[in-house]
Scaffold this motif. Structure first.
Motif, PDB file in Angstrom:
ATOM      1  N   LYS A 254       0.847  -1.183   0.000  1.00  0.00           N
ATOM      2  CA  LYS A 254       0.000   0.000   0.000  1.00  0.00           C
ATOM      3  C   LYS A 254       0.889   1.242   0.000  1.00  0.00           C
ATOM      4  CE  LYS A 254      -4.278  -1.608   2.148  1.00  0.00           C
ATOM      5  NZ  LYS A 254      -5.235  -1.405   3.262  1.00  0.00           N
ATOM      6  N   PRO A 255       0.685   2.180  -0.939  1.00  0.00           N
ATOM      7  CA  PRO A 255       1.579   3.343  -1.039  1.00  0.00           C
ATOM      8  C   PRO A 255       1.743   4.104   0.269  1.00  0.00           C
ATOM      9  CG  PRO A 255       0.172   3.228  -2.965  1.00  0.00           C
ATOM     10  CD  PRO A 255      -0.321   2.163  -2.028  1.00  0.00           C
ATOM     11  N   GLU A 256       0.623   4.339   0.975  1.00  0.00           N
ATOM     12  CA  GLU A 256       0.709   5.129   2.200  1.00  0.00           C
ATOM     13  C   GLU A 256       1.481   4.411   3.306  1.00  0.00           C
ATOM     14  OE1 GLU A 256      -3.408   3.125   2.189  1.00  0.00           O
ATOM     15  OE2 GLU A 256      -1.996   4.014   0.755  1.00  0.00           O
ATOM     16  N   VAL A 257       1.547   3.091   3.231  1.00  0.00           N
ATOM     17  CA  VAL A 257       2.308   2.300   4.198  1.00  0.00           C
ATOM     18  C   VAL A 257       3.751   2.120   3.719  1.00  0.00           C
ATOM     19  CG1 VAL A 257       2.519   0.031   5.291  1.00  0.00           C
ATOM     20  CG2 VAL A 257       0.269   1.083   5.043  1.00  0.00           C
ATOM     21  N   ASN A 258       3.918   1.717   2.475  1.00  0.00           N
ATOM     22  CA  ASN A 258       5.243   1.435   1.932  1.00  0.00           C
ATOM     23  C   ASN A 258       6.133   2.671   1.948  1.00  0.00           C
ATOM     24  OD1 ASN A 258       7.148   1.078  -0.669  1.00  0.00           O
ATOM     25  ND2 ASN A 258       6.631  -0.924   0.184  1.00  0.00           N
ATOM     26  N   ILE A 259       5.582   3.836   1.597  1.00  0.00           N
ATOM     27  CA  ILE A 259       6.387   5.051   1.591  1.00  0.00           C
ATOM     28  C   ILE A 259       6.804   5.422   3.014  1.00  0.00           C
ATOM     29  CG2 ILE A 259       6.454   7.500   0.993  1.00  0.00           C
ATOM     30  CD1 ILE A 259       4.443   6.912  -1.230  1.00  0.00           C
ATOM     31  N   ARG A 260       5.906   5.243   3.976  1.00  0.00           N
ATOM     32  CA  ARG A 260       6.245   5.567   5.368  1.00  0.00           C
ATOM     33  C   ARG A 260       7.404   4.713   5.866  1.00  0.00           C
ATOM     34  NH1 ARG A 260       0.975   7.358   5.608  1.00  0.00           N
ATOM     35  NH2 ARG A 260       0.755   9.249   6.876  1.00  0.00           N
ATOM     36  N   VAL A 261       7.292   3.418   5.676  1.00  0.00           N
ATOM     37  CA  VAL A 261       8.343   2.521   6.160  1.00  0.00           C
ATOM     38  C   VAL A 261       9.649   2.791   5.417  1.00  0.00           C
ATOM     39  CG1 VAL A 261       9.050   0.108   6.376  1.00  0.00           C
ATOM     40  CG2 VAL A 261       6.686   0.759   6.867  1.00  0.00           C
ATOM     41  N   GLY A 262       9.577   2.939   4.087  1.00  0.00           N
ATOM     42  CA  GLY A 262      10.775   3.196   3.306  1.00  0.00           C
ATOM     43  C   GLY A 262      11.434   4.512   3.672  1.00  0.00           C
ATOM     44  N   ALA A 263      10.633   5.553   3.909  1.00  0.00           N
ATOM     45  CA  ALA A 263      11.185   6.864   4.269  1.00  0.00           C
ATOM     46  C   ALA A 263      11.904   6.801   5.605  1.00  0.00           C
ATOM     47  CB  ALA A 263      10.067   7.899   4.320  1.00  0.00           C
ATOM     48  N   TYR A 264      11.305   6.092   6.566  1.00  0.00           N
ATOM     49  CA  TYR A 264      11.961   5.953   7.873  1.00  0.00           C
ATOM     50  C   TYR A 264      13.278   5.185   7.753  1.00  0.00           C
ATOM     51  CZ  TYR A 264      13.145   3.813  12.305  1.00  0.00           C
ATOM     52  OH  TYR A 264      13.841   3.358  13.398  1.00  0.00           O
ATOM     53  N   ILE A 265      13.267   4.091   6.995  1.00  0.00           N
ATOM     54  CA  ILE A 265      14.487   3.298   6.820  1.00  0.00           C
ATOM     55  C   ILE A 265      15.578   4.132   6.158  1.00  0.00           C
ATOM     56  CG2 ILE A 265      15.494   1.300   5.629  1.00  0.00           C
ATOM     57  CD1 ILE A 265      12.706  -0.029   5.909  1.00  0.00           C
ATOM     58  N   LEU A 266      15.219   4.868   5.113  1.00  0.00           N
ATOM     59  CA  LEU A 266      16.194   5.691   4.413  1.00  0.00           C
ATOM     60  C   LEU A 266      16.778   6.750   5.345  1.00  0.00           C
ATOM     61  CD1 LEU A 266      17.654   6.535   1.837  1.00  0.00           C
ATOM     62  CD2 LEU A 266      15.654   7.920   1.225  1.00  0.00           C
ATOM     63  N   LYS A 267      15.929   7.408   6.127  1.00  0.00           N
ATOM     64  CA  LYS A 267      16.422   8.421   7.065  1.00  0.00           C
ATOM     65  C   LYS A 267      17.374   7.798   8.089  1.00  0.00           C
ATOM     66  CE  LYS A 267      14.891  11.891  10.408  1.00  0.00           C
ATOM     67  NZ  LYS A 267      13.739  12.501  11.129  1.00  0.00           N
ATOM     68  N   TYR A 268      17.011   6.629   8.577  1.00  0.00           N
ATOM     69  CA  TYR A 268      17.858   5.939   9.557  1.00  0.00           C
ATOM     70  C   TYR A 268      19.227   5.595   8.953  1.00  0.00           C
ATOM     71  CZ  TYR A 268      19.549   2.209  12.616  1.00  0.00           C
ATOM     72  OH  TYR A 268      20.320   1.436  13.445  1.00  0.00           O
ATOM     73  N   LEU A 269      19.229   5.112   7.713  1.00  0.00           N
ATOM     74  CA  LEU A 269      20.482   4.723   7.070  1.00  0.00           C
ATOM     75  C   LEU A 269      21.351   5.939   6.756  1.00  0.00           C
ATOM     76  CD1 LEU A 269      19.201   1.920   4.669  1.00  0.00           C
ATOM     77  CD2 LEU A 269      20.446   1.655   6.820  1.00  0.00           C
ATOM     78  N   ILE A 270      20.738   7.053   6.395  1.00  0.00           N
ATOM     79  CA  ILE A 270      21.499   8.280   6.158  1.00  0.00           C
ATOM     80  C   ILE A 270      22.167   8.731   7.450  1.00  0.00           C
ATOM     81  CG2 ILE A 270      21.295  10.737   5.594  1.00  0.00           C
ATOM     82  CD1 ILE A 270      19.036   9.940   3.637  1.00  0.00           C
ATOM     83  N   ALA A 271      21.431   8.649   8.557  1.00  0.00           N
ATOM     84  CA  ALA A 271      21.978   9.070   9.847  1.00  0.00           C
ATOM     85  C   ALA A 271      23.116   8.167  10.305  1.00  0.00           C
ATOM     86  CB  ALA A 271      20.866   9.099  10.898  1.00  0.00           C
ATOM     87  N   THR A 272      22.953   6.865  10.139  1.00  0.00           N
ATOM     88  CA  THR A 272      23.957   5.924  10.639  1.00  0.00           C
ATOM     89  C   THR A 272      25.174   5.812   9.723  1.00  0.00           C
ATOM     90  OG1 THR A 272      22.726   4.112   9.586  1.00  0.00           O
ATOM     91  CG2 THR A 272      22.298   4.534  11.923  1.00  0.00           C
ATOM     92  N   SER A 273      24.988   6.072   8.430  1.00  0.00           N
ATOM     93  CA  SER A 273      26.112   5.946   7.496  1.00  0.00           C
ATOM     94  C   SER A 273      26.906   7.241   7.351  1.00  0.00           C
ATOM     95  CB  SER A 273      25.608   5.515   6.118  1.00  0.00           C
ATOM     96  OG  SER A 273      24.797   6.527   5.539  1.00  0.00           O
ATOM     97  N   GLY A 274      26.322   8.352   7.771  1.00  0.00           N
ATOM     98  CA  GLY A 274      27.068   9.604   7.800  1.00  0.00           C
ATOM     99  C   GLY A 274      26.854  10.550   6.647  1.00  0.00           C
ATOM    100  N   SER A 275      26.197  10.117   5.573  1.00  0.00           N
ATOM    101  CA  SER A 275      25.963  11.018   4.438  1.00  0.00           C
ATOM    102  C   SER A 275      24.801  10.513   3.598  1.00  0.00           C
ATOM    103  CB  SER A 275      27.214  11.130   3.558  1.00  0.00           C
ATOM    104  OG  SER A 275      27.448   9.927   2.838  1.00  0.00           O
ATOM    105  N   LEU A 276      24.296  11.381   2.729  1.00  0.00           N
ATOM    106  CA  LEU A 276      23.196  11.006   1.851  1.00  0.00           C
ATOM    107  C   LEU A 276      23.620   9.912   0.879  1.00  0.00           C
ATOM    108  CD1 LEU A 276      20.457  11.248   0.505  1.00  0.00           C
ATOM    109  CD2 LEU A 276      21.264  13.303  -0.685  1.00  0.00           C
ATOM    110  N   ARG A 277      24.785  10.070   0.264  1.00  0.00           N
ATOM    111  CA  ARG A 277      25.243   9.085  -0.714  1.00  0.00           C
ATOM    112  C   ARG A 277      25.475   7.719  -0.057  1.00  0.00           C
ATOM    113  NH1 ARG A 277      26.514  11.217  -5.718  1.00  0.00           N
ATOM    114  NH2 ARG A 277      27.511   9.224  -6.218  1.00  0.00           N
ATOM    115  N   ASN A 278      26.061   7.707   1.127  1.00  0.00           N
ATOM    116  CA  ASN A 278      26.264   6.435   1.833  1.00  0.00           C
ATOM    117  C   ASN A 278      24.925   5.817   2.231  1.00  0.00           C
ATOM    118  OD1 ASN A 278      29.043   6.459   1.652  1.00  0.00           O
ATOM    119  ND2 ASN A 278      29.343   7.396   3.661  1.00  0.00           N
ATOM    120  N   GLY A 279      23.976   6.673   2.638  1.00  0.00           N
ATOM    121  CA  GLY A 279      22.653   6.173   3.010  1.00  0.00           C
ATOM    122  C   GLY A 279      21.966   5.498   1.836  1.00  0.00           C
TER     123      GLY A 279
END
Length: 327
Positions: A254-279
């Motif tokens: 479901k778009p409203e669910v999939n985008i939420r989960v994906g957006a959170y995961i992407l934000k988490y990976l950007i924070a933990t990896s140190g940059s947008l490109r690494n995320g």
């Protein structure tokens, strides 16, 4: 006189004996009650500790105990072992108030309850190409994304405010409609959902739209051989705990669910990896590889195209006898 004193002393002793006998009988009568109460206390302690350590199929530890003891946290979890029944014991008024506050934060709706504190500070208005998207009853994921400090996020991944304009949202929708030959209503729904969710998660909606474009070509039914699904191509099997917020993995596409989960995961990976490109490299699953097969470059190129749509270059001007002439 001595006889009277002896009589009084005897009466006192009799009264004391009677009281002692009464206390003994009362103590004997209540002893089963004390044993039951002690037993219940011990069982309760063992049950709480057991639930704490069990994890209930998600994350073991103190967080699980907090889910039971803190009603607001319990609202965001769908218990697989029957603990959802705890919700019926919550008072209706606090639940209704919490729902209104969530709507205020995410959808910019005015709350009927004055003095919402932090909620008032976070309240903003979201203009959407398809306003009806904001009326959908979907659990937020902000309680997870808000734990990620903004200071840990690459500034390029933060909201550029480009998608605040309805005109820019329409320009992006036009671009994707032509590029992927999509139904107009669907692309407006996807763009509006992305803008809304990006605000909720506090991430750049242009970035999310670029990821969706590269990952799925805006086809929510896309599924990879590895098990990635939906617009954001989230690995459903790996992130079942997050889909538990929305009733389980059955709603993963479901778009409203999939985008939420994906957006959170992407934000988490950007924070933990140190940059947008690494995320982005982590997001595509190439964290331990030398390169990501060009994935990051594709997303960044698509992001730059969308930015150029939202920031049209002003036409150059020529003057002739003091008059402006457009080239």
């Amino acid at each position: 006189m001595i006889k009277c004193f002896s009589t009084d002393s005897s009466d006192t002793q009799l009264v004391q004996l009677a009281m002692a006998s009464t206390k003994g009988l009362l103590s004997h009568a209540l002893s089963p009650v004390y044993r039951v109460m002690n037993g219940l206390l011990i069982v309760s302690v063992f049950m709480i500790v057991g639930l704490w350590l069990s994890g209930n199929g998600t994350q073991a530890g103190a967080f699980d105990l907090a889910r039971i003891l803190v009603p607001d946290e319990a609202r965001h979890i769908v218990w697989q072992n029957g603990f959802g029944i705890l919700d019926q014991y919550q008072e209706e008024a606090p639940k209704a108030l919490a729902d209104k506050e969530i709507a205020t934060v995410i959808y910019g709706k005015a709350s009927a309850t004055p003095g919402s504190g932090l909620m008032s500070a976070k309240q903003q208005t979201v203009a959407l190409l398809m306003p009806s998207v904001a009326m959908a009853q979907v659990r937020p994921i902000s309680h997870l994304s808000d734990r990620i400090p903004t200071s840990k996020i690459d500034p390029q991944a933060l909201d550029s405010k480009l998608m605040v304009s309805i005109q820019n949202q329409r320009a992006v929708a036009d671009f994707f409609e032509k590029k992927y030959k999509l139904d107009r209503a669907k692309i407006e729904e996807y763009v509006s959902n992305t803008v809304l969710i990006a605000k909720e998660v506090n991430i750049d909606p242009v970035l999310l739209l670029a990821v969706i474009s590269v990952e799925s070509n805006f086809n929510p039914l896309t599924k990879s051989h590895a098990g990635a699904e939906g617009l954001m191509q989230v690995m459903t099997a790996i992130h079942q705990d997050k889909y538990a917020l929305y009733g389980g993995a059955t709603d993963a596409v479901k778009p409203e669910v999939n985008i939420r989960v994906g957006a959170y995961i992407l934000k988490y990976l950007i924070a933990t990896s140190g940059s947008l490109r690494n995320g982005l490299k982590y997001y595509v699953g190439a964290a331990n590889a030398e390169n990501d097969g060009g994935y990051t470059d594709k997303v960044m190129a698509e992001r730059n195209r969308l930015i150029s749509l939202c920031q049209p270059t002003s036409p150059s001007k020529l003057t002739l006898n003091g008059k402006d002439l457009r080239s």
